[in-house]
Design an enzyme around this catalytic site. Structure first.
Site, short mmCIF file in Angstrom:
data_model
loop_
_atom_site.label_atom_id
_atom_site.label_comp_id
_atom_site.label_asym_id
_atom_site.label_seq_id
_atom_site.Cartn_x
_atom_site.Cartn_y
_atom_site.Cartn_z
N GLN A 152 -4.12 -4.65 7.60
CA GLN A 152 -5.12 -5.43 6.72
C GLN A 152 -5.31 -7.09 7.57
OE1 GLN A 152 -7.52 -4.99 4.70
NE2 GLN A 152 -6.98 -2.71 3.95
N ASP B 143 3.19 -3.71 8.16
CA ASP B 143 2.12 -3.10 8.08
C ASP B 143 0.97 -4.16 8.32
OD1 ASP B 143 -0.22 -1.98 7.22
OD2 ASP B 143 0.37 -1.28 5.12
N HIS C 48 0.84 -1.18 -0.03
CA HIS C 48 0.15 0.00 0.03
C HIS C 48 0.86 1.16 -0.02
CE1 HIS C 48 -2.83 3.07 1.91
NE2 HIS C 48 -3.55 2.21 1.41
N CYS D 81 -4.77 2.38 -3.70
CA CYS D 81 -3.45 2.89 -3.06
C CYS D 81 -2.26 1.73 -3.41
CB CYS D 81 -3.61 3.12 -1.57
SG CYS D 81 -4.79 4.58 -1.33
N LYS E 30 -10.15 0.13 10.53
CA LYS E 30 -10.11 -1.26 9.71
C LYS E 30 -10.22 -2.42 10.63
CE LYS E 30 -7.15 0.39 5.98
NZ LYS E 30 -7.87 0.82 4.91
N1 PMP Z 1 -1.73 -0.27 4.85
C1 PMP Z 1 -2.81 -0.97 4.24
C2 PMP Z 1 -2.43 -2.22 3.87
C3 PMP Z 1 -4.09 -0.32 4.20
O1 PMP Z 1 -5.17 -1.19 3.45
C4 PMP Z 1 -4.27 0.64 4.61
C5 PMP Z 1 -5.66 1.52 4.36
N2 PMP Z 1 -6.25 1.43 3.20
C6 PMP Z 1 -3.32 1.57 5.39
C7 PMP Z 1 -2.14 0.97 5.46
C8 PMP Z 1 -3.50 3.08 5.89
O2 PMP Z 1 -4.18 3.11 7.11
P1 PMP Z 1 -4.96 4.28 7.80
O3 PMP Z 1 -5.92 4.59 7.13
O4 PMP Z 1 -5.16 3.91 9.16
O5 PMP Z 1 -3.83 5.44 7.85
#
Ligand code: PMP
Length: 422
Positions: free
Chosen positions: A213, A210, A133, A376, A236
């Site tokens: 997810q 990270d 991401h 993203c 999430k």
């Molecule tokens: N990493 C991953 C794999 C994500 O899916 C996301 C959210 N789309 C993020 C980071 C960013 O998280 P946050 O919205 O809490 O900043």
């Protein structure tokens, strides 16, 4: 723990009663973008705001004490949920994005007093993966640019997993940081984190995970994974927006330069210079997201009561069902592996000749809420020769009927567009 009773779980989520219009029920399949909150989380935030709201860590009055207690209780709950060896290893941030930026920024801000393994310098290498991401890619690009380090990446293989054949030439004595996602937000691929963290440690590199997810969907334990840092996202994991978590090994956090500077993170301040306090406060400058942290604590309690093994089994069954359903539709290409334990509930796909936004629009007309676009993860899509995809993602409240409605909706989308082109 409570039994995994789907009807009773669904009653916990007030938003699921909403209709999109008189004829259209809500089928929410976008938990990967943001999850819905059970009333236990909403109630915890409301209770805090109704009874205990005050600035934390400041002042000796009883309200400040009550608010601080609630905030620190949330920290303890989160630390247990993620298997943190110490509660003071849990830093509240504004989200996973901020948690990842915190680490990437701090690793470039050291000076001669910073231990070498916590300071990225010219000639060092930062290793990421092609499935990241943007939140776990762009901060590392910027760290490389600022420090004169080199960014390298583990490529994606045709089978939607990481291609580890050249790992020994990518992960070397020069590598300072390995930053990777636990679970791809597009492919659903679950990476072999334990093994990679072990390989990183063997060459003296830090592992930054990270977990945005993964932590909401499977048993998650930082100690067991053997990583150095992990980033989580409140919104999430059935919790509020505006809050996330950085977990880091205490000895790292205690030796790293701070990220944001200001109130609450200092030890002493003169007009000339300041010294900084111990973690976690060292990384919590300013007024933290208190009611959100309390909500996140409640979300961890909610998930723990369901049991993460059961949550994972439930979502695995839904994923298998969705993949089987999509496999039966001509013209659908799923991005991601077939059902397996290393494959979790993000089901992204492209439809031959139909733009992903059109797919999303037809599904929306049926009440089915899915994400479209590059999610993203632009380099990932580029790797597979596409500019975007449509993604369904599942949560504790998702039913088999909803998955079937989604598969049926995809089939109807194709019929509709084939009709137009005839
Ligand atoms: N990493 C991953 C794999 C994500 O899916 C996301 C959210 N789309 C993020 C980071 C960013 O998280 P946050 O919205 O809490 O900043």
């Amino acid at each position: 723990t409570r039994p995994f009773d789907l009807a009773s779980i669904r009653r916990d989520f007030p938003i699921l009663e909403r209709r999109l219009d008189a004829d259209t029920a809500l089928v929410y399949l976008d938990s990967g973008a943001t999850s819905q909150r059970p009333r236990q989380v909403i109630d915890a935030e409301v209770a805090f705001l109704t009874h205990d709201n005050a600035a934390v860590k400041r002042g000796a009055h009883r309200m400040a004490e009550a608010a601080t207690d609630a905030f620190e209780h949330a920290r303890t709950t989160v630390s247990r949920f993620i298997g943190a060896p110490r509660t003071d290893e849990v830093v509240f941030t504004r989200g996973a994005t901020e948690a990842l930026n915190l680490v990437a920024r701090s690793l470039g801000d050291g000076d001669d007093s910073t231990p070498d393994h916590l300071r990225v310098s010219p000639g060092d290498e930062i290793l990421v993966t092609e499935m990241e991401h943007h939140a776990n890619l762009v901060p590392w690009q910027e760290l490389a640019r600022r420090t004169g380090a080199t960014l390298r990446w583990i490529p994606l293989a045709d089978d939607y997993t990481l291609d580890l054949t050249d790992l020994s030439s990518l992960l070397t004595e020069r590598t300072k940081v390995l930053a990777l996602t636990h679970q791809s937000n597009v492919l659903g691929t679950v990476n072999p984190v334990r093994k990679l963290a072990e390989a990183a440690r063997a060459v003296g590199a830090l592992t930054v995970l990270d977990a945005a997810q993964s932590a909401p969907h499977m048993p998650f334990d930082v100690a067991e994974l053997g990583v150095d840092f992990a980033a989580l996202s409140g919104h999430k994991m059935l919790g509020p927006t505006g809050v996330g978590v950085l977990w880091g090994r205490y000895e790292h956090l205690a030796a790293m330069p701070p990220y944001l500077l200001g109130g609450s993170m200092i030890e002493t301040v003169t007009m000339e210079y300041s010294t900084y306090t111990a973690p976690p406060a060292r990384f919590e400058a300013g007024t933290p997201p208190v009611s959100q942290a309390v909500g996140l604590g409640a979300a961890c309690d909610y998930l723990s009561a369901l049991g993460m093994e059961q949550v994972a089994a439930h979502e695995h069954a839904l994923t298998t069902r969705a993949l089987e359903g999509l496999a039966g539709i001509d013209g659908v290409r799923v991005l991601g592996r077939s059902a397996s334990p290393e494959r979790s509930g993000a089901v992204a796909f492209v439809v031959d000749g139909v733009h992903t936004h059109d797919v999303g629009q037809v599904l929306d007309s049926l009440g089915i809420q899915v994400r479209v676009g590059h999610h993203c993860a632009w380099p990932l899509h580029r790797r597979y020769g596409i500019t975007g995809s449509t993604r369904a993602s599942f949560s504790v409240h998702t039913t088999e009927d909803e998955v079937d409605a989604f598969v049926d909706g995809v089939a109807r989308t194709i019929d509709y567009f084939q009709g137009l082109s005839r």
